[in-house]
Write a protein that holds these residues in place. Structure first.
Motif, mmCIF file in Angstrom:
data_model
loop_
_atom_site.group_PDB
_atom_site.id
_atom_site.type_symbol
_atom_site.label_atom_id
_atom_site.label_comp_id
_atom_site.label_asym_id
_atom_site.label_seq_id
_atom_site.Cartn_x
_atom_site.Cartn_y
_atom_site.Cartn_z
ATOM 1 N N PRO A 232 54.812 23.485 110.632
ATOM 2 C CA PRO A 232 55.188 22.078 110.677
ATOM 3 C C PRO A 232 55.101 21.450 112.062
ATOM 4 O O PRO A 232 54.551 20.353 112.208
ATOM 5 C CB PRO A 232 56.628 22.083 110.184
ATOM 6 N N LEU A 233 55.590 22.151 113.063
ATOM 7 C CA LEU A 233 55.559 21.555 114.404
ATOM 8 C C LEU A 233 54.129 21.341 114.876
ATOM 9 O O LEU A 233 53.822 20.320 115.478
ATOM 10 C CB LEU A 233 56.290 22.462 115.395
ATOM 11 N N LYS B 51 51.488 20.790 113.086
ATOM 12 C CA LYS B 51 50.939 19.634 112.384
ATOM 13 C C LYS B 51 51.321 18.366 113.110
ATOM 14 O O LYS B 51 50.521 17.461 113.313
ATOM 15 C CB LYS B 51 51.555 19.542 110.976
ATOM 16 N N TYR C 236 52.198 17.966 116.210
ATOM 17 C CA TYR C 236 51.525 17.809 117.497
ATOM 18 C C TYR C 236 50.117 17.267 117.316
ATOM 19 O O TYR C 236 49.685 16.406 118.057
ATOM 20 C CB TYR C 236 51.471 19.150 118.237
ATOM 21 N N TRP D 129 58.963 17.767 124.680
ATOM 22 C CA TRP D 129 59.273 17.142 123.395
ATOM 23 C C TRP D 129 60.313 17.928 122.619
ATOM 24 O O TRP D 129 60.926 17.419 121.698
ATOM 25 C CB TRP D 129 58.025 17.039 122.525
ATOM 26 N N VAL D 130 60.454 19.194 122.989
ATOM 27 C CA VAL D 130 61.232 20.084 122.133
ATOM 28 C C VAL D 130 62.659 20.258 122.639
ATOM 29 O O VAL D 130 62.907 20.246 123.840
ATOM 30 C CB VAL D 130 60.602 21.488 122.082
ATOM 31 N N LEU D 131 63.574 20.444 121.712
ATOM 32 C CA LEU D 131 64.947 20.795 122.072
ATOM 33 C C LEU D 131 64.967 22.264 122.481
ATOM 34 O O LEU D 131 64.086 23.026 122.090
ATOM 35 C CB LEU D 131 65.863 20.595 120.865
ATOM 36 N N PRO D 132 65.965 22.666 123.273
ATOM 37 C CA PRO D 132 66.017 24.081 123.718
ATOM 38 C C PRO D 132 65.969 25.070 122.553
ATOM 39 O O PRO D 132 65.351 26.123 122.650
ATOM 40 C CB PRO D 132 67.353 24.164 124.447
ATOM 41 N N GLY E 111 64.368 24.891 119.859
ATOM 42 C CA GLY E 111 63.085 24.980 119.170
ATOM 43 C C GLY E 111 61.993 25.606 119.992
ATOM 44 O O GLY E 111 60.843 25.639 119.582
ATOM 45 N N LYS F 164 59.783 28.221 118.299
ATOM 46 C CA LYS F 164 58.915 27.604 117.288
ATOM 47 C C LYS F 164 57.779 26.843 117.973
ATOM 48 O O LYS F 164 56.643 26.847 117.506
ATOM 49 C CB LYS F 164 59.714 26.620 116.434
#
Lengths: 417, 294
Positions: A42-43, A45, A47, A66-69, A71, A74
């Motif tokens: 999913p991630l 996709k 991006y 863009w990502v939280l710590p 994530g 992932k």
């Protein structure tokens, strides 16, 4: 046996492992781009969509922001995948429809979706039955026997003058879900394609296109029709084929489709198995590890017994596979329950399996008649040093060591002389 | 009012219900053209469908007098016919949208000159929730639903109660309401809707790049939202509308029984007909008298 599992995991791994040249060629086709996009995590996709219209290079640092710590792992998986598939080097460009699709005025004669699905499943089951027990099937398939042999290569073992028998991987194959099975077969088909004079790249791109919709080569189509991937429709002048759900699922990632299948099995705490199914194949599969007691038009009732399970374990099926088979195919009524399979049953299945594993065999060497206690103790120490001492009796001076340690102990004893 | 606890999503298959503001009074006064807006939104919808075979998109047009479903990607009609020049999604949607706008225009009643009537957001939200309820009931294997409001017209305070009810029902069924507000001032309704349901509220600063905003922020499926940094709302306008004159107020009177809000003092609550202005003991004795009588 491990090879079956690896293959079942994901088709896209296979695409990803292709050489860069071939991969780039695949990307020339819009359908493949679409199929690959859909198979991404999913991630990833997300991006791709986000970066689609950005011309310049984007730094990895910006991406990571863009990502939280939570994530980050992932995120790493997603980016690795994209790099592996060369999406982050290659731009996804859209091509044109390479083949002619069916004119819309004849859509009236199309079979309904349900028809198509039942057809696909029936055809697939027929194929599976054919694969595992050729003598049992009344319906004939026109897949050439040599091709069938290719499919059976790993799944059946044929001894002289004996009926072919399922191998361990064969049993495991039967317990996988339809999609995984399909990929195994398709993979064999593709890897065999070079021998039949078809380019593997072409074949893959054709298969992936199928997941969307197309018209094409004759021979491949006939094979695929036998697998239930497509349905051939005879017209007055031309004939069409219609891809079925099995085919469209090719581009769906594994997790998606397996979680979205209606199950049919109810396992009760008294070790009874009720399978709401009319399929001969399901009956055969249940027979692998349970005693089928009676069969009604839409219901198969069986019991899980120690004997039936021992039979299964002997065939190389593991307890985990049986339990996961029950779980994956749980009837919607019980699927909502947690756990879907009663705990006492799963525990018992595992216990019976571990019963068989109580005795562990290790190849070993036995020494006795040591000339003196010193030599005996020296030999013991030597074996201990190599971590290969299995048993010692210091009174009678007997010693058992692992076979891999034997040469060292032998050398030691020779030196003592 | 706490926002909903985040739910755990195992896959990224989504059902996206988009409410599309078609208010002609708003678009005629707005600097950004509707056709440009629509083309960016269509590209966005198409990319949502592209991301997964099982993804589903439903579009609800929101006019100023009515709302209507204009597109549903799961219906067969949208797959069957492709007329060569335009994909089915566009031609179908545009056709339905045309019909809808014409019908909506017929319903238009005279409004005060100088004011821009608001769109029927409450109706659109209710329709979206109805559709989602239907998806919930279809079986345990439904896609993860979310609502995206693409709105530009100003809030209609007269819809306050209906909208709040819709928001709370969305919260109860844990359906996030995302809002992309393109108007010039922030929309208090949509801010509250997104805040309460755990959705995203965002006002794109530049409308030329609307697609990029949509695909960056609003294309994020619920599964990925756990891992991504997404715009957070800086402040939410929690002001309510009064029930008597439908005005947005900072301070007012609240019925102690049913929590209805009024901008001025009343003798009796218009919602639950409780009588105000009595002392505490009077109310208590009236209550006990009633109990004795019954």
């Amino acid at each position: 046996m491990p090879e079956v599992r690896i293959i079942a995991k994901n088709f896209m791994d296979m695409v990803a492992s292709m050489p860069a040249m071939k991969l780039d060629k695949l990307y020339e086709n819009a359908f493949i781009c679409e199929a690959i996009l859909r198979s991404l995590p999913p991630l990833a996709k997300k991006y791709v969509l986000q970066l689609l219209h950005i011309d310049g290079p984007v730094s990895a640092k910006l991406l990571a922001e863009w990502v939280l710590p939570d994530g980050l792992s992932k995120h790493k998986v997603a980016v690795d995948r994209l790099v592996q598939l060369r999406v982050f080097v290659e731009a996804l460009d859209s091509g044109t429809l390479p083949r002619e699709s069916m004119p819309s005025n004849i859509t009236v004669r199309l079979p309904t979706l349900e028809d198509l699905e039942t057809y696909a499943l029936a055809q697939w089951e027929c194929f599976l039955l054919h694969l595992i027990s050729p003598s049992h099937v009344d319906k004939t398939l026109n897949i050439s026997s040599s091709l069938m042999k290719v499919f059976q290569r790993r799944l059946l073992s044929q001894r002289d003058r004996e009926a072919p028998k399922l191998t361990e991987s064969g049993f495991q194959f039967l317990l996988m879900d339809t999609n995984a099975q399909l990929w195994y077969i398709i993979r064999e088909y593709i890897s065999n394609s070079e021998e039949r004079g078809v380019d593997a790249g072409d074949l893959i791109s054709f298969m992936l296109e199928l997941s969307f919709h197309v018209i094409g080569e004759r021979n491949i189509i006939k094979d695929l029709a036998d697998l239930g991937l497509v349905k051939l429709q005879q017209g007055r002048k031309e004939s069409w084929f219609i891809p079925t759900k099995l085919a469209t699922n090719l581009s769906v990632s594994m997790t998606e489709s397996s979680s979205r299948k209606e199950g049919f099995i109810v396992v009760e705490t008294n070790f009874r198995v009720y399978a709401y199914s009319t399929s001969k194949l399901h009956c055969e599969i249940l027979r692998l590890f349970s005693r089928v007691e009676y069969q009604l038009p839409n219901l198969i009732v069986g019991a899980i017994t120690k004997e039936s399970l021992y039979n299964a374990f002997e065939n190389g099926i593991t307890a985990d596979q049986i339990v996961s088979f029950f779980r994956q195919n749980a009837h919607p009524r019980v699927a909502q329950r947690i756990p879907a399979v009663p705990e006492n049953v799963t525990d018992q299945i595992r216990l019976w399996e571990s019963d068989l594993n109580r005795v562990e065999m290790t190849e070993a060497y036995y020494y006795d008649e040591f000339p003196s206690r010193d030599v005996f103790e020296g030999a013991c120490d030597c074996a201990r040093e190599w971590n290969g001492l299995l048993w010692e009796d210091s009174k009678k001076m007997h010693l058992v060591v692992k076979s891999e340690v034997h040469p060292y102990v032998r050398d030691f004893l020779r030196r003592q002389k | 009012m706490a926002s909903v606890p985040s739910k755990h999503y195992t896959d990224d298959i989504s059902l996206l219900v988009v409410t599309l503001d078609t208010n002609p009074f708003f678009w005629s006064t707005f600097s950004f053209h509707f056709s440009e807006f629509l083309s960016q939104v269509l590209a966005f919808l198409n990319s949502i469908l592209l991301l997964g075979q099982l993804n589903q998109v439903v579009v609800i047009a929101t006019g100023c007098n009515s709302c209507s479903y204009v597109y549903d990607s799961s219906s067969d009609r949208n797959h069957a016919s492709t007329n060569g020049t335009m994909p089915a999604i566009y031609s179908n949607l545009l056709h339905n949208l045309d019909e809808f706008v014409a019908k909506d225009q017929q319903l238009t009643t005279a409004h005060k000159p100088g004011t821009v009537p608001s769109s029927l957001l409450s109706g659109a939200l209710s329709m979206a929730l109805c559709y989602i309820q239907r998806a919930f009931r279809a079986g345990p294997m439904h896609p993860q639903p979310r609502i995206l409001c693409l709105h530009g017209s100003t809030d209609g305070p007269e819809q306050y109660v209906a909208i709040m009810n819709a928001i709370f029902s969305a919260q109860r069924s844990s359906v996030p309401v995302d809002s992309c507000y393109i108007g010039s001032n922030n929309s208090a309704f949509l801010q509250q809707a997104s805040y309460i349901t755990g959705g995203i509220y965002y006002r794109p600063p530049q409308l030329d790049g609307l697609f990029q905003y949509l695909s960056t922020v609003f294309a994020t499926d619920l599964h990925s939202r756990e891992y991504l940094r997404l715009p957070k709302s800086l402040g939410v306008d929690f002001r309510a509308s009064c029930f008597c004159h439908k005005q947005t107020i900072d301070m007012g009177y609240v019925c102690s029984v049913c929590l209805s809000i009024f901008c001025e003092h009343h003798d009796k609550c218009s919602t639950c007909s409780s009588v105000f202005g009595q002392t505490q003991s009077d109310v208590a004795s009236a209550d006990s008298r009633k109990r004795k009588a019954s």
